[in-house]
Design a protein around this motif. Sequence first.
Motif, PDB file in Angstrom:
ATOM      1  N   THR A  54      -1.913  -1.947  10.149  1.00 25.24           N
ATOM      2  CA  THR A  54      -2.025  -0.754   9.297  1.00 25.24           C
ATOM      3  C   THR A  54      -2.428   0.499  10.076  1.00 25.24           C
ATOM      4  OG1 THR A  54      -4.319  -1.255   8.732  1.00 25.24           O
ATOM      5  CG2 THR A  54      -2.626  -2.087   7.225  1.00 25.24           C
ATOM      6  N   GLY A  61      -7.192   5.619  11.804  1.00 28.93           N
ATOM      7  CA  GLY A  61      -7.509   5.455  10.395  1.00 28.93           C
ATOM      8  C   GLY A  61      -8.088   6.732   9.820  1.00 28.93           C
ATOM      9  N   SER A  62      -8.966   6.594   8.828  1.00 30.57           N
ATOM     10  CA  SER A  62      -9.601   7.743   8.190  1.00 30.57           C
ATOM     11  C   SER A  62     -10.775   8.204   9.042  1.00 30.57           C
ATOM     12  CB  SER A  62     -10.102   7.358   6.791  1.00 30.57           C
ATOM     13  OG  SER A  62      -9.057   6.834   6.015  1.00 30.57           O
ATOM     14  N   ILE A 121      -3.174   5.462   4.178  1.00 29.94           N
ATOM     15  CA  ILE A 121      -4.125   4.792   3.301  1.00 29.94           C
ATOM     16  C   ILE A 121      -5.327   5.716   3.163  1.00 29.94           C
ATOM     17  CG2 ILE A 121      -5.663   2.792   3.085  1.00 29.94           C
ATOM     18  CD1 ILE A 121      -3.528   1.189   4.667  1.00 29.94           C
ATOM     19  N   TYR A 168       0.822  -1.214   0.000  1.00 27.61           N
ATOM     20  CA  TYR A 168       0.000   0.000   0.000  1.00 27.61           C
ATOM     21  C   TYR A 168       0.856   1.265   0.000  1.00 27.61           C
ATOM     22  CZ  TYR A 168       0.519  -0.952   5.062  1.00 27.61           C
ATOM     23  OH  TYR A 168       1.009  -1.256   6.314  1.00 27.61           O
ATOM     24  N   HIS A 213      -9.622   4.145   5.134  1.00 29.78           N
ATOM     25  CA  HIS A 213      -8.913   3.233   6.032  1.00 29.78           C
ATOM     26  C   HIS A 213      -9.677   2.987   7.324  1.00 29.78           C
ATOM     27  CE1 HIS A 213      -5.012   2.402   8.501  1.00 29.78           C
ATOM     28  NE2 HIS A 213      -5.584   1.281   8.106  1.00 29.78           N
ATOM     29  N   PRO A 229      -8.704   0.601  10.283  1.00 28.21           N
ATOM     30  CA  PRO A 229      -7.671  -0.327  10.749  1.00 28.21           C
ATOM     31  C   PRO A 229      -8.229  -1.372  11.713  1.00 28.21           C
ATOM     32  CG  PRO A 229      -7.540   1.697  12.000  1.00 28.21           C
ATOM     33  CD  PRO A 229      -8.613   1.911  10.963  1.00 28.21           C
TER      34      PRO A 229
END
Length: 435
Positions: free
Chosen positions: A115, A144-145, A120, A97, A123, A125
């Motif tokens: 991750t 994450g996002s 990313i 990625y 995302h 995770p």
Amino acid sequence: MTRLTQHLIVISFDCLSALDLPKLEQLPNFQELFDKAAVCKQVKTIYPSVTYPCHTSIVTGNYPNRHGVVTNTMLQPNRESPDWYWQRHHIKGTTLYDEAKKAGMTTAAFLWPVTAKAKIDYHMPEIFANRPWHNQIAVSFMNGSKLYQLKLNRMFGHLRRGTAQPELDDFVTESTVYTIMNKKPNLMLIHLVDLDTQRHRYGFSSKEASDAIERHDARLGKILLALKESGMYEHSTIVALGDHSSLDHTKVIKMNVYLKESGLIILNNKGKVKEWKAICKSNDGSAYIYLKDPEDVQTKARLSALLYSLVANEDNGIEFVLTGEDAGGLGADSKAAFMLEARQGFYFTEHLDGESIDVISTKDVEEGKYTYASHGYSPEKESYSTVFIATGKGIKPNVEVQSMSLVDEGPTFARLLGVDLGDTDGRVIEEMLDN
């Protein structure tokens, strides 16, 4: 480097075994995947064959001793629930990625291990609320996002029940479908855990495991339909894979009890570790033994004598002992003083109490103390292979690869995307690629 596909969709069905192939071949959506696919029915996993090292090997093309994720959880002797290797920073070197992102591709990952905090685009995770004051959704958001996960939870959060299965995989599937339809990522990594959960809890060949495979077929069908409706299907490579198999067991080896009885672990009056010279880190089917002081030659000699005496009696459940150097030669952690492999029917835990060998009871499993099946064993164990199925852009139709390794998957994915993972332990499986 020529790019062979516009979209690579990788679906990891955790604990999918080569032994599952006869059932998969009878299920409608897996049947569609098998049609014109390149298949390997004997994929060799890595050592130790546990989820986080396995998934890191898949995206790096390297064995654990090179990528740095040598087990699932950290060595934290007095924590009932140790922290896992959740964050991207634990991985040494680059990943699939990372390289896709550098090449300007859009990336997405849902519950792909190791991750958290990775760069990313879309995302979610895999990371757990592992402290009493943690909230599961908040922990996921922070790693994450944030806004994208908030949106997904607003739309599909009613499907989930914390991290419980099968609801979590249903939530991940709907999030995947939405992302395909609305974001059309170039690389998508999806990790589904329902089957692994059921096998741990009920056994390898249980009805619950069989039901999970059927649920996975339905999830696969939703993803395939989304790819078609989004217009991505004809431009995509779709991969279904497993990371390891699992084996049933009836007995538990508690190596820390042996170490305690040998004076290498000292407990306080609350049963917690006060001091230790050597300690066991379980990988379920295998285990590391670490020295507090790696240069403590005397303790290492005592430990060696203890371990080889245990191997001499089959009732102790230890199949073989490796030195740290030998473990490193197999791709595992060379920093361990020793690595142990359990005989079939046994697995390791880190418990400090009770007898050194325990028989698993239904009550213990229901209370979450033990499991009925595990992985982490040597890839050389009999009937312990996993599978790899690829179809679509860049894949030669109707090819069967006789054997491959988990570390070959990352380099092959990189070749499909036209990126480079550098010098890897694995190779590109050229015989399945349509160049």
